[in-house]
Design a protein around this motif. Structure first.
Motif, PDB file in Angstrom:
ATOM      1  N   ALA A 182       3.231   7.245  -6.810  1.00  0.00           N
ATOM      2  CA  ALA A 182       4.036   6.402  -6.102  1.00  0.00           C
ATOM      3  C   ALA A 182       4.476   5.207  -6.543  1.00  0.00           C
ATOM      4  O   ALA A 182       5.491   4.646  -6.436  1.00  0.00           O
ATOM      5  CB  ALA A 182       3.586   6.527  -4.666  1.00  0.00           C
TER       6      ALA A 182
ATOM      7  N   TYR B 225       1.020  -1.204  -0.028  1.00  0.00           N
ATOM      8  CA  TYR B 225      -0.193   0.186  -0.157  1.00  0.00           C
ATOM      9  C   TYR B 225       0.881   1.292   0.054  1.00  0.00           C
ATOM     10  O   TYR B 225       1.810   1.296   0.784  1.00  0.00           O
ATOM     11  CB  TYR B 225      -0.840  -0.127   1.240  1.00  0.00           C
ATOM     12  CG  TYR B 225      -1.939   1.198   1.289  1.00  0.00           C
ATOM     13  CD1 TYR B 225      -1.920   1.792   2.574  1.00  0.00           C
ATOM     14  CD2 TYR B 225      -2.500   1.726   0.394  1.00  0.00           C
ATOM     15  CE1 TYR B 225      -2.746   2.944   2.983  1.00  0.00           C
ATOM     16  CE2 TYR B 225      -3.316   2.892   0.599  1.00  0.00           C
ATOM     17  CZ  TYR B 225      -3.358   3.295   1.898  1.00  0.00           C
ATOM     18  OH  TYR B 225      -4.255   4.480   1.964  1.00  0.00           O
ATOM     19  N   LEU B 226       0.790   1.888  -0.945  1.00  0.00           N
ATOM     20  CA  LEU B 226       1.372   3.364  -0.919  1.00  0.00           C
ATOM     21  C   LEU B 226       0.760   4.563  -0.210  1.00  0.00           C
ATOM     22  O   LEU B 226      -0.331   4.811  -0.618  1.00  0.00           O
ATOM     23  CB  LEU B 226       1.724   3.736  -2.603  1.00  0.00           C
ATOM     24  CG  LEU B 226       2.433   2.876  -3.668  1.00  0.00           C
ATOM     25  CD1 LEU B 226       3.922   2.680  -2.994  1.00  0.00           C
ATOM     26  CD2 LEU B 226       1.819   1.604  -3.786  1.00  0.00           C
ATOM     27  N   SER B 227       1.433   4.892   0.789  1.00  0.00           N
ATOM     28  CA  SER B 227       1.112   6.263   1.654  1.00  0.00           C
ATOM     29  C   SER B 227       1.993   6.666   2.213  1.00  0.00           C
ATOM     30  O   SER B 227       3.112   6.234   2.679  1.00  0.00           O
ATOM     31  CB  SER B 227      -0.113   5.344   2.600  1.00  0.00           C
ATOM     32  OG  SER B 227       0.431   5.239   3.743  1.00  0.00           O
ATOM     33  N   PRO B 228       1.961   7.988   2.675  1.00  0.00           N
ATOM     34  CA  PRO B 228       2.606   8.693   3.407  1.00  0.00           C
ATOM     35  C   PRO B 228       2.975   8.068   4.959  1.00  0.00           C
ATOM     36  O   PRO B 228       4.082   8.383   5.485  1.00  0.00           O
ATOM     37  CB  PRO B 228       1.917  10.112   3.699  1.00  0.00           C
ATOM     38  CG  PRO B 228       0.793  10.088   2.711  1.00  0.00           C
ATOM     39  CD  PRO B 228       0.426   8.811   2.457  1.00  0.00           C
ATOM     40  N   GLN B 229       2.316   7.357   5.199  1.00  0.00           N
ATOM     41  CA  GLN B 229       2.304   6.410   6.379  1.00  0.00           C
ATOM     42  C   GLN B 229       3.251   5.404   6.269  1.00  0.00           C
ATOM     43  O   GLN B 229       3.688   4.498   7.300  1.00  0.00           O
ATOM     44  CB  GLN B 229       1.066   6.241   7.007  1.00  0.00           C
ATOM     45  CG  GLN B 229       0.453   7.228   7.819  1.00  0.00           C
ATOM     46  CD  GLN B 229      -0.315   8.292   6.741  1.00  0.00           C
ATOM     47  OE1 GLN B 229      -0.647   7.742   5.669  1.00  0.00           O
ATOM     48  NE2 GLN B 229      -0.195   9.621   6.882  1.00  0.00           N
TER      49      GLN B 229
ATOM     50  N   ILE C 198       6.910   6.946  -0.575  1.00  0.00           N
ATOM     51  CA  ILE C 198       8.075   7.345  -1.650  1.00  0.00           C
ATOM     52  C   ILE C 198       8.871   8.450  -0.871  1.00  0.00           C
ATOM     53  O   ILE C 198       9.622   9.164  -1.464  1.00  0.00           O
ATOM     54  CB  ILE C 198       7.896   7.583  -2.784  1.00  0.00           C
ATOM     55  CG1 ILE C 198       6.742   8.584  -3.104  1.00  0.00           C
ATOM     56  CG2 ILE C 198       7.235   6.405  -3.645  1.00  0.00           C
ATOM     57  CD1 ILE C 198       6.344   9.212  -4.639  1.00  0.00           C
ATOM     58  N   GLY C 199       8.271   9.088   0.096  1.00  0.00           N
ATOM     59  CA  GLY C 199       8.882  10.493   0.565  1.00  0.00           C
ATOM     60  C   GLY C 199       7.824  11.122   1.453  1.00  0.00           C
ATOM     61  O   GLY C 199       6.808  10.975   1.658  1.00  0.00           O
TER      62      GLY C 199
ATOM     63  N   GLY D 161      -2.743  10.952  -5.179  1.00  0.00           N
ATOM     64  CA  GLY D 161      -3.216   9.453  -5.042  1.00  0.00           C
ATOM     65  C   GLY D 161      -1.852   8.652  -5.248  1.00  0.00           C
ATOM     66  O   GLY D 161      -0.682   9.006  -5.327  1.00  0.00           O
ATOM     67  N   GLY D 162      -1.879   7.450  -4.912  1.00  0.00           N
ATOM     68  CA  GLY D 162      -0.846   6.411  -4.906  1.00  0.00           C
ATOM     69  C   GLY D 162      -0.268   6.071  -6.267  1.00  0.00           C
ATOM     70  O   GLY D 162       0.846   5.460  -6.184  1.00  0.00           O
TER      71      GLY D 162
ATOM     72  N   TYR E 257       5.762  13.725   1.936  1.00  0.00           N
ATOM     73  CA  TYR E 257       4.675  14.764   1.204  1.00  0.00           C
ATOM     74  C   TYR E 257       3.646  13.697   0.878  1.00  0.00           C
ATOM     75  O   TYR E 257       3.695  12.486   0.702  1.00  0.00           O
ATOM     76  CB  TYR E 257       5.531  15.049   0.030  1.00  0.00           C
ATOM     77  CG  TYR E 257       6.278  14.542  -0.800  1.00  0.00           C
ATOM     78  CD1 TYR E 257       7.590  14.148  -0.631  1.00  0.00           C
ATOM     79  CD2 TYR E 257       5.743  13.513  -1.817  1.00  0.00           C
ATOM     80  CE1 TYR E 257       8.504  13.251  -1.530  1.00  0.00           C
ATOM     81  CE2 TYR E 257       6.537  12.600  -2.645  1.00  0.00           C
ATOM     82  CZ  TYR E 257       7.814  12.575  -2.384  1.00  0.00           C
ATOM     83  OH  TYR E 257       8.645  11.634  -3.351  1.00  0.00           O
ATOM     84  N   VAL E 258       2.551  14.592   0.504  1.00  0.00           N
ATOM     85  CA  VAL E 258       1.434  13.856  -0.032  1.00  0.00           C
ATOM     86  C   VAL E 258       0.998  14.365  -1.396  1.00  0.00           C
ATOM     87  O   VAL E 258       1.212  15.688  -1.701  1.00  0.00           O
ATOM     88  CB  VAL E 258       0.017  14.461   0.996  1.00  0.00           C
ATOM     89  CG1 VAL E 258      -1.273  13.986   0.468  1.00  0.00           C
ATOM     90  CG2 VAL E 258       0.117  14.038   2.189  1.00  0.00           C
ATOM     91  N   ILE E 259       0.832  13.353  -2.186  1.00  0.00           N
ATOM     92  CA  ILE E 259       0.253  13.634  -3.642  1.00  0.00           C
ATOM     93  C   ILE E 259      -1.032  13.144  -3.635  1.00  0.00           C
ATOM     94  O   ILE E 259      -1.707  12.487  -2.818  1.00  0.00           O
ATOM     95  CB  ILE E 259       1.484  12.835  -4.742  1.00  0.00           C
ATOM     96  CG1 ILE E 259       1.400  11.469  -4.278  1.00  0.00           C
ATOM     97  CG2 ILE E 259       2.544  13.643  -4.604  1.00  0.00           C
ATOM     98  CD1 ILE E 259       2.496  10.830  -5.232  1.00  0.00           C
TER      99      ILE E 259
ATOM    100  N   GLY F 168      -7.299   7.996   1.850  1.00  0.00           N
ATOM    101  CA  GLY F 168      -6.811   6.620   1.953  1.00  0.00           C
ATOM    102  C   GLY F 168      -7.828   5.595   2.129  1.00  0.00           C
ATOM    103  O   GLY F 168      -9.143   5.888   1.923  1.00  0.00           O
TER     104      GLY F 168
ATOM    105  N   VAL G 293       4.028   1.591   2.015  1.00  0.00           N
ATOM    106  CA  VAL G 293       5.493   2.151   1.656  1.00  0.00           C
ATOM    107  C   VAL G 293       5.244   3.535   1.048  1.00  0.00           C
ATOM    108  O   VAL G 293       4.200   3.776   0.635  1.00  0.00           O
ATOM    109  CB  VAL G 293       5.996   1.253   0.434  1.00  0.00           C
ATOM    110  CG1 VAL G 293       7.277   2.024  -0.132  1.00  0.00           C
ATOM    111  CG2 VAL G 293       6.665  -0.057   0.845  1.00  0.00           C
TER     112      VAL G 293
HETATM  113  N1  LIG Z   1       4.488   9.518   0.137  1.00  0.00           N
HETATM  114  C1  LIG Z   1       3.795   8.557  -0.522  1.00  0.00           C
HETATM  115  O1  LIG Z   1       4.282   7.622  -0.908  1.00  0.00           O
HETATM  116  C2  LIG Z   1       2.346   9.178  -0.895  1.00  0.00           C
HETATM  117  C3  LIG Z   1       1.493   7.830  -1.441  1.00  0.00           C
HETATM  118  C4  LIG Z   1       0.080   8.331  -1.476  1.00  0.00           C
HETATM  119  C5  LIG Z   1      -0.344   9.536  -1.493  1.00  0.00           C
HETATM  120  N2  LIG Z   1      -1.459   9.951  -1.950  1.00  0.00           N
HETATM  121  C6  LIG Z   1      -2.567   9.103  -1.667  1.00  0.00           C
HETATM  122  C7  LIG Z   1      -2.914   8.775  -0.199  1.00  0.00           C
HETATM  123  C8  LIG Z   1      -2.868   7.457   0.054  1.00  0.00           C
HETATM  124  C9  LIG Z   1      -2.965   7.187   1.426  1.00  0.00           C
HETATM  125  C10 LIG Z   1      -3.233   8.164   2.548  1.00  0.00           C
HETATM  126  C11 LIG Z   1      -2.942   9.352   2.019  1.00  0.00           C
HETATM  127  O2  LIG Z   1      -3.177  10.533   3.020  1.00  0.00           O
HETATM  128  C12 LIG Z   1      -2.979   9.623   0.755  1.00  0.00           C
HETATM  129  N3  LIG Z   1       0.649  10.553  -1.089  1.00  0.00           N
HETATM  130  C13 LIG Z   1       1.735  10.320  -0.858  1.00  0.00           C
END
Ligand SMILES: NC(=O)c1ccc(NCc2cccc(O)c2)nc1
Length: 224
Positions: A143, A85-89, A132-133, A139-140, A135-137, A116, A130
Motif C-alpha cells: 500500500a 498509516y496504511l490500513s483498511p480503516q 488503498i482499497g 502488510g502496509g 481489501y486486506v493485504i 495492525g 489511508v
Molecule cells: N487497504 C489497505 O490500504 C491495506 C493496508 C494494510 C493492509 N495490511 C496491513 C494491515 C494494517 C493495519 C490493519 C490491518 O488489518 C492490516 N491491508 C490493506
C-alpha cells in the motif's frame, strides 16, 4: 519530496527504487526514500516489536514504543513530516488525496503487519490513516508503494511527457480509449476521428468518450 518508511521488510522497497518512474525520480533527486527497520527500535534482544492482544484473539499487535521511538528519530531529521498509516480503516486513497499528499515536503509511511498497530499510535502519533482499497493485504508495504508511486507521478519533472499527466481521474473522469498501429487488425478499425488530424475534434471526441465511459462504469465519480 522525502518519504520515510517504517517497516519490518525494508528490502521490499527495492521493487520501486530500482526500476521505472520512481527510480528515475530518485536519480533526479526529485524524491528520496529512506527505509527504517522497525526491529532496530525493539526493546528486547529477540527484536520483537509485537505482542499478544489484550482481550484475546489469535492475532498479534504492533507495540507503541518501537514505533514511537522510530518516529521520534525521523522527526529529528524531518520535524515537519506527516505520519501516514496504511490500513483498511483509512481514508480512501483517491486522486484528490494524492494531489493533497503531493504538496507535502516529507511523508512518513507506517507499514503495519499482523493485526495492525496499537490504537494509541493511531490516536497520538498518526496524522492520517489511508487505505488503498477495501481489501486486506499481508502488510502496509505494498500500500505504501502504491501511495509513493501515485504521489510521485504528480511532482513536477517526474513524468517525461507532460501529456502522460492526462491520467484517469485527473478531471474526475475515467480515461478515454487509446489506439495505436495498425489502423485495422482482424477487421477492427481505429475510430475515423483519430486519423483526421483535426486536434480540436479529437480532443472533443476524447472528452465525450471519457464522460460516456464514466457515466457507464463509475457514475459515482460524477457526483464528486
Ligand atoms: N487497504 C489497505 O490500504 C491495506 C493496508 C494494510 C493492509 N495490511 C496491513 C494491515 C494494517 C493495519 C490493519 C490491518 O488489518 C492490516 N491491508 C490493506
Amino acid at each position: 519530496m522525502r518519504f520515510d518508511i517504517i517497516t519490518l521488510f525494508p528490502e521490499m522497497f527495492s521493487a520501486i527504487k530500482e526500476e521505472g518512474v520512481i527510480a528515475r525520480a530518485i536519480k533526479k533527486s526529485i524524491i528520496s526514500i529512506n527505509e527504517w527497520q522497525l526491529r532496530d527500535f525493539s526493546e528486547n534482544k529477540y527484536k520483537n516489536v509485537d505482542d499478544k492482544a489484550y482481550g484475546g484473539g489469535a492475532g498479534m499487535v504492533m507495540q507503541v514504543k518501537p514505533i514511537r521511538d522510530c518516529i521520534k528519530k525521523i522527526k529529528e531529521q524531518e520535524p515537519e513530516t506527516k505520519v501516514i498509516y496504511l490500513s483498511p480503516q483509512g481514508d480512501p486513497l483517491n486522486q484528490n488525496l494524492v494531489e493533497k499528499l503531493s504538496s507535502f515536503e516529507s511523508l512518513t509511511l507506517l507499514c503495519g503487519r499482523y493485526e495492525g498497530v496499537d490504537e494509541r499510535i493511531i490516536k497520538n502519533d498518526v496524522d492520517l490513516e489511508v487505505s488503498i482499497g477495501d481489501y486486506v493485504i499481508s502488510g502496509g508495504e505494498l500500500a505504501a508503494m502504491v501511495l509513493i508511486d501515485s504521489v510521485s507521478r504528480r511532482l513536477p519533472n517526474v513524468l517525461g511527457n507532460k501529456d502522460s499527466l492526462n491520467d484517469s481521474f485527473v478531471n474526475n473522469l475515467l480515461d478515454y480509449p487509446h489506439y495505436t498501429r495498425p489502423e485495422s487488425i482482424d477487421g477492427d478499425i481505429v475510430p475515423e476521428v483519430l486519423l483526421s488530424g483535426n486536434q480540436a475534434k479529437i480532443d472533443a471526441w476524447r472528452l465525450e468518450q471519457a464522460k460516456h465511459k464514466t457515466r457507464q462504469k463509475r457514475p459515482d465519480l460524477l457526483s464528486n
